[in-house]
Design a protein around this motif. Structure first.
Motif, PDB file in Angstrom:
ATOM      1  N   ILE A   8      30.738 -96.102  47.389  1.00 11.06           N
ATOM      2  CA  ILE A   8      31.509 -96.883  46.422  1.00 11.06           C
ATOM      3  C   ILE A   8      32.358 -97.914  47.149  1.00 11.06           C
ATOM      4  CG2 ILE A   8      31.518 -95.108  44.641  1.00 11.06           C
ATOM      5  CD1 ILE A   8      34.364 -94.388  45.500  1.00 11.06           C
ATOM      6  N   ARG A   9      32.004 -98.176  48.398  1.00  8.04           N
ATOM      7  CA  ARG A   9      32.762 -99.170  49.155  1.00  8.04           C
ATOM      8  C   ARG A   9      32.515-100.550  48.570  1.00  8.04           C
ATOM      9  NH1 ARG A   9      31.419-101.288  55.066  1.00  8.04           N
ATOM     10  NH2 ARG A   9      30.568-102.981  53.855  1.00  8.04           N
ATOM     11  N   PRO A  10      33.563-101.354  48.479  1.00  7.94           N
ATOM     12  CA  PRO A  10      33.378-102.722  47.974  1.00  7.94           C
ATOM     13  C   PRO A  10      32.445-103.517  48.890  1.00  7.94           C
ATOM     14  CG  PRO A  10      35.715-102.181  48.162  1.00  7.94           C
ATOM     15  CD  PRO A  10      34.965-101.069  48.797  1.00  7.94           C
ATOM     16  N   ASP A  11      31.790-104.494  48.328  1.00  8.08           N
ATOM     17  CA  ASP A  11      30.900-105.376  49.082  1.00  8.08           C
ATOM     18  C   ASP A  11      31.765-106.473  49.698  1.00  8.08           C
ATOM     19  OD1 ASP A  11      28.808-106.836  50.079  1.00  8.08           O
ATOM     20  OD2 ASP A  11      27.946-107.342  48.136  1.00  8.08           O
ATOM     21  N   SER A  58      40.952 -92.587  44.147  1.00  8.45           N
ATOM     22  CA  SER A  58      39.790 -92.700  45.023  1.00  8.45           C
ATOM     23  C   SER A  58      39.070 -91.360  45.154  1.00  8.45           C
ATOM     24  CB  SER A  58      40.202 -93.211  46.407  1.00  8.45           C
ATOM     25  OG  SER A  58      39.089 -93.246  47.267  1.00  8.45           O
ATOM     26  N   ILE A  59      39.830 -90.306  45.326  1.00  6.64           N
ATOM     27  CA  ILE A  59      39.217 -88.972  45.425  1.00  6.64           C
ATOM     28  C   ILE A  59      38.471 -88.648  44.143  1.00  6.64           C
ATOM     29  CG2 ILE A  59      39.733 -86.501  45.577  1.00  6.64           C
ATOM     30  CD1 ILE A  59      41.998 -87.258  47.548  1.00  6.64           C
ATOM     31  N   ALA A  60      39.053 -88.958  42.999  1.00  4.16           N
ATOM     32  CA  ALA A  60      38.383 -88.710  41.712  1.00  4.16           C
ATOM     33  C   ALA A  60      37.080 -89.504  41.608  1.00  4.16           C
ATOM     34  CB  ALA A  60      39.315 -89.059  40.554  1.00  4.16           C
ATOM     35  N   LYS A  61      37.082 -90.755  42.087  1.00  2.60           N
ATOM     36  CA  LYS A  61      35.857 -91.563  42.074  1.00  2.60           C
ATOM     37  C   LYS A  61      34.775 -90.936  42.944  1.00  2.60           C
ATOM     38  CE  LYS A  61      37.167 -96.379  41.305  1.00  2.60           C
ATOM     39  NZ  LYS A  61      37.292 -97.673  41.975  1.00  2.60           N
ATOM     40  N   ILE A  72      31.121 -89.552  41.696  1.00  2.00           N
ATOM     41  CA  ILE A  72      29.867 -90.057  42.268  1.00  2.00           C
ATOM     42  C   ILE A  72      29.046 -88.913  42.837  1.00  2.00           C
ATOM     43  CG2 ILE A  72      28.898 -91.430  44.179  1.00  2.00           C
ATOM     44  CD1 ILE A  72      29.803 -93.161  41.881  1.00  2.00           C
ATOM     45  N   PHE A  73      29.697 -88.029  43.575  1.00  2.00           N
ATOM     46  CA  PHE A  73      28.988 -86.905  44.187  1.00  2.00           C
ATOM     47  C   PHE A  73      28.431 -85.966  43.116  1.00  2.00           C
ATOM     48  CE2 PHE A  73      29.254 -83.283  47.477  1.00  2.00           C
ATOM     49  CZ  PHE A  73      27.970 -83.542  47.904  1.00  2.00           C
ATOM     50  N   GLN A  74      29.177 -85.748  42.060  1.00  2.00           N
ATOM     51  CA  GLN A  74      28.696 -84.912  40.958  1.00  2.00           C
ATOM     52  C   GLN A  74      27.439 -85.527  40.333  1.00  2.00           C
ATOM     53  OE1 GLN A  74      31.353 -84.600  37.583  1.00  2.00           O
ATOM     54  NE2 GLN A  74      30.506 -82.598  37.040  1.00  2.00           N
ATOM     55  N   GLN A  75      27.446 -86.823  40.126  1.00  2.00           N
ATOM     56  CA  GLN A  75      26.264 -87.500  39.585  1.00  2.00           C
ATOM     57  C   GLN A  75      25.085 -87.358  40.534  1.00  2.00           C
ATOM     58  OE1 GLN A  75      27.829 -91.449  39.036  1.00  2.00           O
ATOM     59  NE2 GLN A  75      28.786 -90.948  37.089  1.00  2.00           N
ATOM     60  N   SER A 116      38.713 -80.615  45.793  1.00  2.00           N
ATOM     61  CA  SER A 116      38.153 -81.367  44.656  1.00  2.00           C
ATOM     62  C   SER A 116      36.637 -81.210  44.596  1.00  2.00           C
ATOM     63  CB  SER A 116      38.509 -82.847  44.774  1.00  2.00           C
ATOM     64  OG  SER A 116      39.896 -83.029  44.692  1.00  2.00           O
ATOM     65  N   TYR A 117      35.977 -81.290  45.742  1.00  2.00           N
ATOM     66  CA  TYR A 117      34.521 -81.092  45.779  1.00  2.00           C
ATOM     67  C   TYR A 117      34.166 -79.655  45.391  1.00  2.00           C
ATOM     68  CZ  TYR A 117      33.648 -85.595  48.107  1.00  2.00           C
ATOM     69  OH  TYR A 117      33.538 -86.921  48.412  1.00  2.00           O
ATOM     70  N   ARG A 118      34.920 -78.709  45.902  1.00  2.00           N
ATOM     71  CA  ARG A 118      34.651 -77.293  45.594  1.00  2.00           C
ATOM     72  C   ARG A 118      34.788 -77.042  44.092  1.00  2.00           C
ATOM     73  NH1 ARG A 118      37.975 -74.892  49.104  1.00  2.00           N
ATOM     74  NH2 ARG A 118      36.338 -74.725  50.674  1.00  2.00           N
ATOM     75  N   SER A 119      35.830 -77.567  43.498  1.00  2.00           N
ATOM     76  CA  SER A 119      36.051 -77.394  42.064  1.00  2.00           C
ATOM     77  C   SER A 119      34.931 -78.033  41.244  1.00  2.00           C
ATOM     78  CB  SER A 119      37.401 -78.004  41.693  1.00  2.00           C
ATOM     79  OG  SER A 119      37.614 -77.938  40.324  1.00  2.00           O
TER      80      SER A 119
END
Length: 175
Positions: free
Chosen positions: A86-89, A112-115, A119-122, A150-153
């Motif tokens: 999700i890094r900007p171009d 940022s962590i939520a984003k 993304i990882f969930q998708q 956050s990832y674990r949850s």
């Protein structure tokens, strides 16, 4: 002679994309379709050229198209676990270093962590949904300790009957 490739290790996933682009249809349909276990090195999702950080976006379409019977996947990357960046171009090469430093500093904000979690969930849900035989994901990377919980949850919520192991350098999911 029929070739049945069960295990594939490629240090640079970008290289494999280039090879497959010029390979024969027979190779793509027969040899790669028998792969059950794959290991790929994937470029950083934070550092590098705009082209190299976007390579991860090709991972799922590639696996779905060419390796439909994959059941184990191991990824090696120098940073975060999601393979879709999700890094900007960054268009300006002159200000690249300054812009990158500012963006890297922003990665630890709750937004940022939520984003990254979203993304990882998708990524994970699409992987499991599209590859019916898939049962194990192992990612070596490096993330900030603030993201681990956050990832674990997210994984516990998305895959309640699975086993997980997540720390700052490893993500494992048994489905």
């Amino acid at each position: 002679m029929t070739v049945q490739l069960k295990y594939l290790l490629v240090e640079n996933f970008e290289w494999l994309l280039d090879v497959v682009q010029y390979a024969s249809d027979r190779f793509k349909k027969t040899v790669l379709s028998t792969v059950q276990y794959a290991e790929f090195g994937i470029a950083s999702c934070h550092r590098g050229s705009n082209e190299s950080i976007s390579v991860g976006k090709n991972l799922l379409p590639f696996l779905i198209t060419y390796m439909p019977h994959l059941y184990r996947l191991r990824l090696w990357r120098p940073d975060d676990f999601p393979w879709t960046s999700i890094r900007p171009d960054f268009k300006s090469k002159y200000h690249y270093t300054v812009l990158l430093a500012q963006w890297l500093d922003s990665l630890l904000t709750p937004q940022s962590i939520a984003k990254h979690v979203t993304i990882f969930q998708q990524n994970l849900c699409q992987l499991v949904e599209e590859l019916k035989e898939f049962c194990f994901l192992d990612i070596y990377g490096k993330i900030n300790c603030e993201k681990v919980e956050s990832y674990r949850s997210m994984v516990t919520t998305s895959f309640p009957n699975s086993q997980i192991y997540i720390d700052i350098s490893r993500f494992r999911l048994w489905i």
